[in-house]
Scaffold this active site. Structure first.
Site: not given
Length: 158
Positions: A61, A63, A125
């Site tokens: 994935h 981000h 994060y």
């Protein structure tokens, strides 16, 4: 934090945390693709007057912390980035074997969240997400063992 952008009649700060995945969550973002995709995403975002401020490509994935002007919808910018990057990857890495307009690299949909004043937390994060995933994966290695080989919780005997 109070670094606002401006258009002719407005000042704005519109940042979004965006996450999307390859089709069937294939782990294809490592290797040659990973080194190449970052530059492609930045270039495509600039086409829509947007800016990728933070990003991280994991095995399955992506981000991104994206700064998008209010004159563009988030769906428009994310759709543009996903669509054009899929076409680009197909042309570059599949060696032009066929017409790739109909091919799909990314799964349908994405996750988006407004950032607001939590920008430093979102940046941290994104930067440390991969390390946290690896740590959790190490903890789950024990889950594959039969129950008799696992340590019993404190205070209980097997």
């Amino acid at each position: 934090m109070d670094d606002f952008d401006s258009l002719s009649h407005s000042r704005w700060e519109c940042k979004y945390h965006v996450v999307f995945i390859p089709k069937c969550r294939r782990k294809v973002l490592y290797g040659k693709l990973r080194a190449h995709l970052g530059a492609v995403f930045h270039k495509l975002a600039r086409h829509k007057e947007s800016r990728i401020e933070e990003g991280h490509l994991l095995a399955d994935h992506v981000h991104m912390l994206v700064d998008i002007p209010p004159k563009y919808a988030v769906s428009e910018v994310v759709g543009y980035i996903k669509g054009k990057s899929a076409i680009h990857l197909a042309r570059v890495y599949a060696e032009r074997q066929r017409n790739y307009r109909g091919q799909h690299f990314w799964a349908r949909g994405y996750f988006v969240s407004t950032v607001g004043r939590d920008e430093t937390m979102i940046r941290a994060y994104i930067q440390h997400h991969e390390a946290e995933d690896q740590r959790l994966e190490q903890l789950n290695l024990c889950a594959d063992l039969p129950p008799c080989n696992r340590l019993a919780p404190l205070g209980f005997r097997a």
